[in-house]
Motif scaffolding. Structure first.
Motif, PDB file in Angstrom:
ATOM      1  N   PRO A 138      32.883 -17.590 -41.211  1.00 26.59           N
ATOM      2  CA  PRO A 138      31.860 -16.724 -40.612  1.00 26.59           C
ATOM      3  C   PRO A 138      30.769 -16.501 -41.654  1.00 26.59           C
ATOM      4  CG  PRO A 138      33.673 -15.396 -41.408  1.00 26.59           C
ATOM      5  CD  PRO A 138      34.028 -16.818 -41.731  1.00 26.59           C
ATOM      6  N   SER A 139      29.669 -15.921 -41.255  1.00 29.21           N
ATOM      7  CA  SER A 139      28.616 -15.634 -42.231  1.00 29.21           C
ATOM      8  C   SER A 139      29.185 -14.710 -43.324  1.00 29.21           C
ATOM      9  CB  SER A 139      27.422 -14.986 -41.534  1.00 29.21           C
ATOM     10  OG  SER A 139      27.851 -13.918 -40.720  1.00 29.21           O
ATOM     11  N   ALA A 140      28.702 -14.916 -44.569  1.00 33.16           N
ATOM     12  CA  ALA A 140      29.332 -14.271 -45.729  1.00 33.16           C
ATOM     13  C   ALA A 140      28.790 -12.872 -46.002  1.00 33.16           C
ATOM     14  CB  ALA A 140      29.168 -15.158 -46.956  1.00 33.16           C
ATOM     15  N   ASN A 141      28.711 -12.057 -44.947  1.00 32.18           N
ATOM     16  CA  ASN A 141      28.249 -10.676 -45.076  1.00 32.18           C
ATOM     17  C   ASN A 141      29.353  -9.752 -44.597  1.00 32.18           C
ATOM     18  OD1 ASN A 141      27.066 -12.184 -42.551  1.00 32.18           O
ATOM     19  ND2 ASN A 141      27.611 -10.117 -41.885  1.00 32.18           N
ATOM     20  N   MET A 142      29.271  -8.483 -44.983  1.00 32.83           N
ATOM     21  CA  MET A 142      30.185  -7.499 -44.402  1.00 32.83           C
ATOM     22  C   MET A 142      29.856  -7.409 -42.913  1.00 32.83           C
ATOM     23  SD  MET A 142      32.076  -6.684 -46.861  1.00 32.83           S
ATOM     24  CE  MET A 142      32.987  -5.248 -46.289  1.00 32.83           C
ATOM     25  N   PHE A 143      30.872  -7.127 -42.091  1.00 29.62           N
ATOM     26  CA  PHE A 143      30.704  -7.145 -40.638  1.00 29.62           C
ATOM     27  C   PHE A 143      29.513  -6.283 -40.188  1.00 29.62           C
ATOM     28  CE2 PHE A 143      31.838  -5.564 -36.348  1.00 29.62           C
ATOM     29  CZ  PHE A 143      31.748  -6.786 -35.696  1.00 29.62           C
ATOM     30  N   GLY A 144      28.661  -6.878 -39.367  1.00 30.82           N
ATOM     31  CA  GLY A 144      27.527  -6.140 -38.809  1.00 30.82           C
ATOM     32  C   GLY A 144      26.298  -6.106 -39.700  1.00 30.82           C
ATOM     33  N   ARG A 145      26.438  -6.612 -40.932  1.00 36.64           N
ATOM     34  CA  ARG A 145      25.311  -6.531 -41.876  1.00 36.64           C
ATOM     35  C   ARG A 145      24.472  -7.820 -41.867  1.00 36.64           C
ATOM     36  NH1 ARG A 145      24.211  -1.631 -42.197  1.00 36.64           N
ATOM     37  NH2 ARG A 145      26.028  -0.352 -42.479  1.00 36.64           N
ATOM     38  N   ILE A 146      23.488  -7.840 -42.769  1.00 40.60           N
ATOM     39  CA  ILE A 146      22.545  -8.955 -42.796  1.00 40.60           C
ATOM     40  C   ILE A 146      23.210 -10.214 -43.378  1.00 40.60           C
ATOM     41  CG2 ILE A 146      20.302  -9.726 -43.672  1.00 40.60           C
ATOM     42  CD1 ILE A 146      19.601  -6.728 -44.123  1.00 40.60           C
ATOM     43  N   SER A 147      23.033 -11.346 -42.709  1.00 41.06           N
ATOM     44  CA  SER A 147      23.621 -12.597 -43.199  1.00 41.06           C
ATOM     45  C   SER A 147      22.918 -13.036 -44.479  1.00 41.06           C
ATOM     46  CB  SER A 147      23.478 -13.696 -42.139  1.00 41.06           C
ATOM     47  OG  SER A 147      24.032 -13.288 -40.925  1.00 41.06           O
ATOM     48  N   PRO A 148      23.668 -13.528 -45.472  1.00 41.69           N
ATOM     49  CA  PRO A 148      23.042 -13.956 -46.729  1.00 41.69           C
ATOM     50  C   PRO A 148      22.544 -15.403 -46.676  1.00 41.69           C
ATOM     51  CG  PRO A 148      25.432 -13.858 -46.958  1.00 41.69           C
ATOM     52  CD  PRO A 148      25.137 -13.543 -45.534  1.00 41.69           C
ATOM     53  N   THR A 149      21.408 -15.643 -47.293  1.00 44.84           N
ATOM     54  CA  THR A 149      20.821 -16.989 -47.276  1.00 44.84           C
ATOM     55  C   THR A 149      20.641 -17.550 -48.689  1.00 44.84           C
ATOM     56  OG1 THR A 149      18.646 -15.932 -47.098  1.00 44.84           O
ATOM     57  CG2 THR A 149      19.626 -16.701 -45.054  1.00 44.84           C
ATOM     58  N   SER A 150      21.224 -16.875 -49.690  1.00 42.82           N
ATOM     59  CA  SER A 150      21.231 -17.416 -51.050  1.00 42.82           C
ATOM     60  C   SER A 150      22.504 -16.903 -51.732  1.00 42.82           C
ATOM     61  CB  SER A 150      20.011 -16.932 -51.837  1.00 42.82           C
ATOM     62  OG  SER A 150      20.104 -15.541 -52.077  1.00 42.82           O
ATOM     63  N   ALA A 151      22.884 -17.568 -52.838  1.00 39.55           N
ATOM     64  CA  ALA A 151      24.100 -17.156 -53.555  1.00 39.55           C
ATOM     65  C   ALA A 151      23.959 -15.720 -54.060  1.00 39.55           C
ATOM     66  CB  ALA A 151      24.358 -18.113 -54.714  1.00 39.55           C
ATOM     67  N   GLU A 152      22.751 -15.370 -54.493  1.00 34.88           N
ATOM     68  CA  GLU A 152      22.514 -14.008 -55.013  1.00 34.88           C
ATOM     69  C   GLU A 152      22.721 -12.974 -53.908  1.00 34.88           C
ATOM     70  OE1 GLU A 152      20.293 -16.574 -55.406  1.00 34.88           O
ATOM     71  OE2 GLU A 152      20.983 -17.000 -57.444  1.00 34.88           O
ATOM     72  N   ASP A 153      22.288 -13.306 -52.701  1.00 37.90           N
ATOM     73  CA  ASP A 153      22.471 -12.368 -51.587  1.00 37.90           C
ATOM     74  C   ASP A 153      23.943 -12.240 -51.190  1.00 37.90           C
ATOM     75  OD1 ASP A 153      19.821 -11.822 -51.656  1.00 37.90           O
ATOM     76  OD2 ASP A 153      19.294 -12.835 -49.779  1.00 37.90           O
ATOM     77  N   VAL A 154      24.693 -13.339 -51.324  1.00 34.97           N
ATOM     78  CA  VAL A 154      26.137 -13.246 -51.056  1.00 34.97           C
ATOM     79  C   VAL A 154      26.765 -12.279 -52.060  1.00 34.97           C
ATOM     80  CG1 VAL A 154      28.352 -14.453 -50.978  1.00 34.97           C
ATOM     81  CG2 VAL A 154      26.285 -15.624 -50.201  1.00 34.97           C
ATOM     82  N   LEU A 155      26.359 -12.406 -53.316  1.00 41.49           N
ATOM     83  CA  LEU A 155      26.902 -11.540 -54.369  1.00 41.49           C
ATOM     84  C   LEU A 155      26.674 -10.066 -54.016  1.00 41.49           C
ATOM     85  CD1 LEU A 155      28.318 -11.832 -57.146  1.00 41.49           C
ATOM     86  CD2 LEU A 155      26.070 -11.615 -58.202  1.00 41.49           C
ATOM     87  N   LYS A 156      25.490  -9.770 -53.489  1.00 42.05           N
ATOM     88  CA  LYS A 156      25.212  -8.382 -53.108  1.00 42.05           C
ATOM     89  C   LYS A 156      26.164  -7.905 -52.004  1.00 42.05           C
ATOM     90  CE  LYS A 156      20.377  -8.709 -54.352  1.00 42.05           C
ATOM     91  NZ  LYS A 156      19.090  -9.182 -53.833  1.00 42.05           N
ATOM     92  N   GLU A 157      26.542  -8.803 -51.117  1.00 41.77           N
ATOM     93  CA  GLU A 157      27.446  -8.427 -50.022  1.00 41.77           C
ATOM     94  C   GLU A 157      28.909  -8.376 -50.463  1.00 41.77           C
ATOM     95  OE1 GLU A 157      27.073  -7.847 -46.532  1.00 41.77           O
ATOM     96  OE2 GLU A 157      24.963  -7.541 -46.982  1.00 41.77           O
ATOM     97  N   LEU A 158      29.328  -9.362 -51.257  1.00 38.63           N
ATOM     98  CA  LEU A 158      30.770  -9.565 -51.444  1.00 38.63           C
ATOM     99  C   LEU A 158      31.243  -9.454 -52.889  1.00 38.63           C
ATOM    100  CD1 LEU A 158      31.419 -12.573 -49.000  1.00 38.63           C
ATOM    101  CD2 LEU A 158      31.684 -10.142 -48.532  1.00 38.63           C
ATOM    102  N   LYS A 159      30.427  -8.897 -53.764  1.00 38.08           N
ATOM    103  CA  LYS A 159      30.821  -8.746 -55.170  1.00 38.08           C
ATOM    104  C   LYS A 159      32.174  -8.043 -55.285  1.00 38.08           C
ATOM    105  CE  LYS A 159      28.941  -7.460 -59.585  1.00 38.08           C
ATOM    106  NZ  LYS A 159      27.876  -6.800 -60.319  1.00 38.08           N
ATOM    107  N   GLY A 160      33.090  -8.666 -56.023  1.00 37.80           N
ATOM    108  CA  GLY A 160      34.418  -8.080 -56.195  1.00 37.80           C
ATOM    109  C   GLY A 160      35.381  -8.390 -55.058  1.00 37.80           C
ATOM    110  N   ARG A 161      34.893  -9.029 -54.016  1.00 39.62           N
ATOM    111  CA  ARG A 161      35.737  -9.298 -52.854  1.00 39.62           C
ATOM    112  C   ARG A 161      36.128 -10.775 -52.738  1.00 39.62           C
ATOM    113  NH1 ARG A 161      35.702  -5.635 -48.341  1.00 39.62           N
ATOM    114  NH2 ARG A 161      34.902  -3.660 -49.091  1.00 39.62           N
ATOM    115  N   VAL A 162      35.497 -11.635 -53.562  1.00 40.97           N
ATOM    116  CA  VAL A 162      35.775 -13.069 -53.487  1.00 40.97           C
ATOM    117  C   VAL A 162      35.705 -13.625 -54.916  1.00 40.97           C
ATOM    118  CG1 VAL A 162      33.326 -13.672 -53.013  1.00 40.97           C
ATOM    119  CG2 VAL A 162      35.115 -15.183 -52.202  1.00 40.97           C
TER     120      VAL A 162
END
Ligand code: TXA
Ligand code: MG
Length: 337
Positions: free
Chosen positions: A141-165
């Motif tokens: 699924p898109s690499a964001n927390m449920f219901g949040r903005i989908s990330p389109t760069s590695a840096e944006d994924v980090l903002k969503e999932l830091k510490g979770r992956v």
């Protein structure tokens, strides 16, 4: 939800690390041409459960299964209509997802208990390499927390999932920027469940038959049976700052503390799509009182852009002569607007 060990998240460009993580049953965030995905081996139930837990996504909302090529569709899906292959020849690998009957090799948890599966053959060279080297189908699924903005760069994924992956595979900025078109082939009907980069017109040109946009049916008297895709139920792609839709964002330029999502600065709808989620995220980080945006022309990829804006929005806002009027989004009993 089970407790989750916190990890230090590293950004990597190593395909080998990604493949190892997938084969170990771990999660990894990786790039696709649309948005980044939170990936795991689709045949590993425990890993799939961890996707739901990590995103805090409800188990009834099924995941897409990514395959390396068209030939694999028959391995994981069954009773596949010819139309799927006609479209796949034209648009896969690419941003098109097919809902078909599933084979038992795909665990029920992947498809939220449905007897169907969403199949996509992604085009991004990095996920293609991971698919080829690992030899397994990949749920993402898109690499964001449920219901949040989908990330389109590695840096944006980090903002969503830091510490979770553990790892984020860095493939740069996504080329398309909004998610794939999801199209269902069940019950002898072809229905777009989620508009995306591949448009209804493009598909109609290939198939030369009726294609329904699920939304077309939802204006009046929508019944429970009209909810085709669990993902349609909720408000999605949402910033923390309330987003309001308005007819003309320019009217808000003189307002203090208002973030303006101005699509007119882009030359094409393709460029609006590429930047939509990252612009929304940047405005969100500035902690305005609210963000305003207008919709774009409801044509071609504009249909998908407007769908994302509508789902992200809290409501509408109007600039009157004496006051600013906020109109909250009306949520009907199906949760759709
Ligand atoms: O571009 C994309 O599609 C991205 C990249 C990572 O591939 N993925 C993505 O996944 O957007 P996700 O999980 O955020 O959205 C998948 C959508 C959801 O709305 C889900 O409800 C729907 O597809 N879906 C998945 N399986 C389904 C099924 N069997 N029947 C109906 N809808 C399904
Ligand atoms: Mg998503």
């Amino acid at each position: 939800m089970a407790s989750r060990k916190k990890s230090t998240t590293k950004i990597t460009k190593s395909i080998n690390i990604a493949v190892k993580e997938i084969l170990k049953g771990n999660l990894i965030a990786l790039p696709t041409e649309t948005v980044y995905g939170l990936a795991a081996d689709a045949t590993n139930e425990e890993a799939i459960i961890r996707i739901f837990e990590t995103k805090e996504r409800p188990f009834f909302d099924p995941l897409i299964v990514h395959l390396k090529n068209i030939k694999e569709i028959n391995k994981y899906g069954t009773d596949i209509p010819d139309d799927v292959f006609k479209l796949a020849k034209e648009f896969s690998p690419g941003p098109l997802t097919y809902i078909v009957r599933k084979k038992p090799i795909i665990p029920d948890i992947v498809s939220g208990g449905l007897d169907t599966v969403a199949i996509r053959i992604p085009a991004h060279p990095m996920i293609q390499k991971v698919l080829h080297k690992s030899g397994v189908p990949i749920s993402a699924p898109s690499a964001n927390m449920f219901g949040r903005i989908s990330p389109t760069s590695a840096e944006d994924v980090l903002k969503e999932l830091k510490g979770r992956v553990n790892y984020i595979l860095d493939g740069g900025q996504c080329e398309i920027g909004i998610e794939s078109t999801v199209v269902s082939f069940l019950d002898d009907e072809i229905k777009i469940l989620r508009p995306g980069y591949i448009t209804k017109d493009q598909m109609q040109k290939v198939l030369r038959k009726k294609i329904i946009l699920a939304r077309d049916k939802t204006r009046k008297g929508r019944h429970k049976k009209d909810i085709f895709s669990p993902g349609m139920l909720k408000s999605h792609y949402a910033p923390q700052t309330p987003l309001y839709l308005t007819d003309d964002v320019k009217e808000f330029e003189s307002q203090r503390n208002v973030g303006i999502l101005d699509h007119s600065r882009y030359d094409s709808l393709e460029d609006v799509a590429i930047n939509l989620f990252s612009d929304l995220r940047t405005l969100d980080e500035k902690k305005f009182a609210y963000i305003v945006s207008s919709k774009v022309k409801d044509k071609g990829i504009g249909v998908a852009i407007n769908d994302r804006l509508q789902k992200a929005a809290t409501g509408r806002v109007k600039m009157g002569k004496w006051e600013i009027r906020f109109i909250e989004k009306k949520v009907n009993k199906d949760g759709d607007v």
